[in-house]
Enzyme design. Structure first.
Site, short mmCIF file in Angstrom:
data_model
loop_
_atom_site.label_atom_id
_atom_site.label_comp_id
_atom_site.label_asym_id
_atom_site.label_seq_id
_atom_site.Cartn_x
_atom_site.Cartn_y
_atom_site.Cartn_z
N LYS A 276 43.51 -30.72 -13.05
CA LYS A 276 42.37 -31.26 -12.31
C LYS A 276 42.12 -32.71 -12.70
O LYS A 276 41.89 -33.57 -11.84
CB LYS A 276 41.11 -30.43 -12.58
CG LYS A 276 41.12 -29.05 -11.95
CD LYS A 276 39.89 -28.26 -12.39
CE LYS A 276 39.88 -26.86 -11.82
NZ LYS A 276 38.68 -26.10 -12.25
N ALA B 99 37.22 -29.60 -16.36
CA ALA B 99 37.14 -28.36 -17.15
C ALA B 99 37.52 -27.19 -16.27
O ALA B 99 37.42 -27.25 -15.05
CB ALA B 99 35.73 -28.17 -17.71
N ASP B 100 37.95 -26.12 -16.93
CA ASP B 100 38.19 -24.87 -16.23
C ASP B 100 37.81 -23.73 -17.15
O ASP B 100 38.18 -23.72 -18.33
CB ASP B 100 39.64 -24.72 -15.79
CG ASP B 100 39.77 -23.61 -14.78
OD1 ASP B 100 39.44 -23.84 -13.60
OD2 ASP B 100 40.15 -22.48 -15.16
N THR B 101 37.07 -22.78 -16.61
CA THR B 101 36.62 -21.62 -17.38
C THR B 101 37.33 -20.38 -16.87
O THR B 101 37.37 -20.12 -15.66
CB THR B 101 35.09 -21.45 -17.28
OG1 THR B 101 34.47 -22.64 -17.79
CG2 THR B 101 34.61 -20.26 -18.07
#
Length: 193
Positions: free
Chosen positions: A56, A72-74
């Site tokens: 991203k 960010a990625d969760t």
């Protein structure tokens, strides 16, 4: 005096924007990255969260040369199984079935690309315990719609917060952005608000 490099948040998540505001960081603009978030074959949840955050950031950095780009990625995982972002009732029912009465991990990968192209990442893993849900609790939660677009089908800051029996790690990371690690990334690569 010329303005310094901008800070671009590569996320459409209002939760991430709110978390940054809590610590006095206001991105100059928001530019969500549209990428394929499908896990790769045999990809671990840890690698998946980091890969997506960095991907991203790179996509948006290509559109914002000379700026800082934060992404960010969760990911919510039960063992090595990565749960989907719930978009349908079938998705959330699948997630709740796996989460009910079990511990799981919430992993948030954070990536920052500096104006000079340097990149840094962090991964924060939080262990979360979920109570065993009754049919009425499950059905009420599904009817609430609070699960839409959420990793693992829940947000700890909503109704599902009442399902959490234990949380070991970073609460802001479970919401969507580990603040301590994010601030360290920003200062480490030279961002000054």
């Amino acid at each position: 005096m010329a303005a310094g490099p901008a800070l671009v948040l590569a996320s459409a998540s209002p939760r991430r924007l709110d978390l940054l505001a809590q610590v006095g960081v206001t991105p100059d603009r928001v530019d969500p990255a549209d990428i394929d978030e499908t896990p790769l074959r045999d990809e671990t949840p840890r690698r998946h969260a980091l890969r997506l955050a960095l991907e991203k950031a790179r996509v948006v950095a290509a559109r914002a040369p000379g700026d800082f780009v934060l992404a960010a990625d969760t990911v919510v995982a039960v063992g090595r199984r990565i749960l989907p972002k719930a978009e349908t009732e079938a998705d959330v029912l699948y997630c709740l079935k796996l989460l009910s009465g079990r511990n799981h991990k919430v992993l948030t990968g954070v990536a920052l690309i500096a104006p000079d192209g340097r990149a840094a990442t962090r991964l924060v893993e939080t262990k979360v315990g979920f109570k065993r849900l009754s049919d009425a609790e499950r059905d009420g939660y599904v009817a609430s719609g609070q699960w839409r677009g959420k990793a693992g089908g829940y947000g700890v800051q909503g109704l599902a917060g009442g399902f959490i029996t234990d949380l070991q790690g970073s609460y802001p990371s479970v919401v969507g952005l580990p603040l301590y690690e994010t601030l360290n990334l920003l200062s480490g690569l030279g961002y000054r608000p």
